[in-house]
Design a protein around this motif. Structure first.
Motif, PDB file in Angstrom:
ATOM      1  N   VAL A  43       0.864  -1.179   0.000  1.00  0.00           N
ATOM      2  CA  VAL A  43       0.000   0.000   0.000  1.00  0.00           C
ATOM      3  C   VAL A  43       0.893   1.220   0.000  1.00  0.00           C
ATOM      4  CG1 VAL A  43      -1.833   1.256   1.181  1.00  0.00           C
ATOM      5  CG2 VAL A  43      -1.716  -1.239   1.370  1.00  0.00           C
ATOM      6  N   VAL A  44       0.658   2.139  -0.938  1.00  0.00           N
ATOM      7  CA  VAL A  44       1.442   3.363  -0.972  1.00  0.00           C
ATOM      8  C   VAL A  44       1.018   4.240   0.181  1.00  0.00           C
ATOM      9  CG1 VAL A  44       1.857   5.488  -2.255  1.00  0.00           C
ATOM     10  CG2 VAL A  44       1.811   3.315  -3.455  1.00  0.00           C
TER      11      VAL A  44
ATOM     12  N   ALA B 157      -0.086   7.233   2.234  1.00  0.00           N
ATOM     13  CA  ALA B 157      -0.913   8.348   1.780  1.00  0.00           C
ATOM     14  C   ALA B 157      -0.132   9.646   1.703  1.00  0.00           C
ATOM     15  CB  ALA B 157      -2.111   8.515   2.712  1.00  0.00           C
TER      16      ALA B 157
ATOM     17  N   TYR C 247       2.535  10.177   0.316  1.00  0.00           N
ATOM     18  CA  TYR C 247       3.170  10.317  -0.985  1.00  0.00           C
ATOM     19  C   TYR C 247       2.162  10.581  -2.089  1.00  0.00           C
ATOM     20  CZ  TYR C 247       7.382   8.639   1.229  1.00  0.00           C
ATOM     21  OH  TYR C 247       8.459   8.498   2.044  1.00  0.00           O
ATOM     22  N   LEU C 248       0.875  10.660  -1.736  1.00  0.00           N
ATOM     23  CA  LEU C 248      -0.165  10.889  -2.721  1.00  0.00           C
ATOM     24  C   LEU C 248      -0.757  12.268  -2.506  1.00  0.00           C
ATOM     25  CD1 LEU C 248      -2.003   7.458  -2.524  1.00  0.00           C
ATOM     26  CD2 LEU C 248      -0.370   8.204  -4.249  1.00  0.00           C
TER      27      LEU C 248
ATOM     28  N   PRO D 120      -7.002   7.072  -0.052  1.00  0.00           N
ATOM     29  CA  PRO D 120      -6.720   5.869  -0.843  1.00  0.00           C
ATOM     30  C   PRO D 120      -7.974   5.022  -0.921  1.00  0.00           C
ATOM     31  CG  PRO D 120      -5.142   6.142   0.966  1.00  0.00           C
ATOM     32  CD  PRO D 120      -6.237   7.156   1.156  1.00  0.00           C
TER      33      PRO D 120
ATOM     34  N   ILE E  13       0.878   1.024  -9.498  1.00  0.00           N
ATOM     35  CA  ILE E  13       0.806   1.990  -8.401  1.00  0.00           C
ATOM     36  C   ILE E  13       2.208   2.473  -8.045  1.00  0.00           C
ATOM     37  CG2 ILE E  13       0.161   2.285  -5.983  1.00  0.00           C
ATOM     38  CD1 ILE E  13      -1.963   0.059  -6.466  1.00  0.00           C
TER      39      ILE E  13
ATOM     40  N   THR F  38       4.526   6.574  -7.208  1.00  0.00           N
ATOM     41  CA  THR F  38       4.451   8.009  -6.967  1.00  0.00           C
ATOM     42  C   THR F  38       5.335   8.757  -7.961  1.00  0.00           C
ATOM     43  OG1 THR F  38       4.163   7.550  -4.605  1.00  0.00           O
ATOM     44  CG2 THR F  38       4.671   9.818  -5.229  1.00  0.00           C
TER      45      THR F  38
ATOM     46  N   LYS G 252       7.192   1.545  -4.259  1.00  0.00           N
ATOM     47  CA  LYS G 252       7.181   1.110  -2.861  1.00  0.00           C
ATOM     48  C   LYS G 252       8.284   0.107  -2.550  1.00  0.00           C
ATOM     49  CE  LYS G 252       4.036   1.075   0.048  1.00  0.00           C
ATOM     50  NZ  LYS G 252       2.837   0.950   0.883  1.00  0.00           N
TER      51      LYS G 252
ATOM     52  N   ILE H 271      -3.504   7.263  -9.011  1.00  0.00           N
ATOM     53  CA  ILE H 271      -3.694   8.372  -8.084  1.00  0.00           C
ATOM     54  C   ILE H 271      -5.003   9.093  -8.357  1.00  0.00           C
ATOM     55  CG2 ILE H 271      -2.803  10.648  -7.459  1.00  0.00           C
ATOM     56  CD1 ILE H 271       0.033   9.462  -7.851  1.00  0.00           C
TER      57      ILE H 271
ATOM     58  N   SER I 111      -4.425   3.059  -3.904  1.00  0.00           N
ATOM     59  CA  SER I 111      -3.032   2.937  -3.481  1.00  0.00           C
ATOM     60  C   SER I 111      -2.686   1.535  -2.985  1.00  0.00           C
ATOM     61  CB  SER I 111      -2.740   3.942  -2.359  1.00  0.00           C
ATOM     62  OG  SER I 111      -3.604   3.725  -1.250  1.00  0.00           O
ATOM     63  N   THR I 112      -3.616   0.593  -3.077  1.00  0.00           N
ATOM     64  CA  THR I 112      -3.388  -0.761  -2.569  1.00  0.00           C
ATOM     65  C   THR I 112      -3.265  -1.756  -3.706  1.00  0.00           C
ATOM     66  OG1 THR I 112      -4.640  -0.299  -0.549  1.00  0.00           O
ATOM     67  CG2 THR I 112      -4.304  -2.603  -1.104  1.00  0.00           C
TER      68      THR I 112
END
Length: 247
Positions: free
Chosen positions: A21-22, A24, A26-27, A32, A104, A106, A117, A201, A206-207
């Motif tokens: 999971v990225v 949050a 970084y978003l 997400p 996914i 960034t 990630k 995004i 993000s998962t």
């Protein structure tokens, strides 16, 4: 290793976490879109994919299924192997389903780079899988088989031997993948991944792995668990059929 593509170090930032999971932070300021997600290996499933999508004379457009993934993520491996691939093998000949992979990460718009990630190797793995999709969009027996094969030994991504073996098994050209991944042309290589990450995004996802049907999240595989769904291929196939019948 032939796949040691030399992007400047600033382009491939490494964000090392154990889950897929990225973070949050970084978003952009979006929640997400995480809800909840789940074999035949495609080598022997290829006959189910012999007809290209454009040959079907369907009364309606196919249902758009999208899988949001990361190449070095065990949840993505499980999701592709146990859920997405079997449903595509079951429904592809019916002409009611189309599938696209979205990766996914960034984007760093300050220097046209990317953060992934699981580090720079994942960025390169994502690019290679996107190249397989771009090169063989209408032949999922090739690109989806390649992605599934890559995921089975995701720790080996992007080692030459692993990439080459998966390419050979599903009829892809290792050299074409290499050229695509290293290319600086528009819509190739890094820009494919940056565009894909921006798409995730924009949808607040993000998962890895998240599966959507016509833009709606229907299943998530996260930390070894199915969330928001049973993880059953039969259930997902029924949801696709329902979406098609009710278009």
């Amino acid at each position: 290793m032939r796949f040691q593509i030399q992007y400047p170090a600033c382009l491939l930032a490494a964000i090392q976490f154990t889950s897929c999971v990225v973070d949050a932070k970084y978003l952009p300021d979006q929640e997400p879109g995480v809800q909840e997600l789940r074999p035949p290996v495609l080598a022997n499933s290829a006959p189910a994919f012999e007809k290209p999508l454009q040959t079907f004379d369907t009364r309606k457009p196919p249902v758009e299924v999208e899988m949001f993934v990361m190449s070095k993520c065990p949840d993505a491996r499980d999701c592709v192997r146990d859920l997405v691939l079997p449903v595509m093998a079951q429904l592809y000949d019916s002409g009611i389903i189309s599938l696209r992979p979205t990766y996914i990460g960034t984007p760093d718009d300050s220097n046209a780079g990317m953060a992934c990630k699981h580090g720079p190797d994942e960025c390169l793995g994502d690019i290679l899988e996107l190249c397989a999709y771009e090169l063989h969009k209408d032949r999922p027996q090739m690109w989806l088989g390649f992605i599934n094969c890559m995921g089975q030994n995701y720790r080996d991504i992007p080692q030459d031997a692993h990439v080459s073996n998966c390419a050979s098994e599903y009829g892809l050209s290792f050299e074409q993948l290499e050229r695509c991944a290293a290319s600086e042309d528009e819509n190739r290589g890094m820009e494919l991944l940056r565009s894909s990450a921006r798409r995730a995004i924009d949808r607040g996802i993000s998962t890895s792995c998240t599966v959507t049907i016509n833009g709606k999240t229907v299943c998530v595989r996260d930390d070894g668990q199915w969330k928001g769904c049973t993880g059953s291929r039969e259930d997902l196939a029924r949801e696709v059929q329902h979406a098609y019948d009710n278009e």
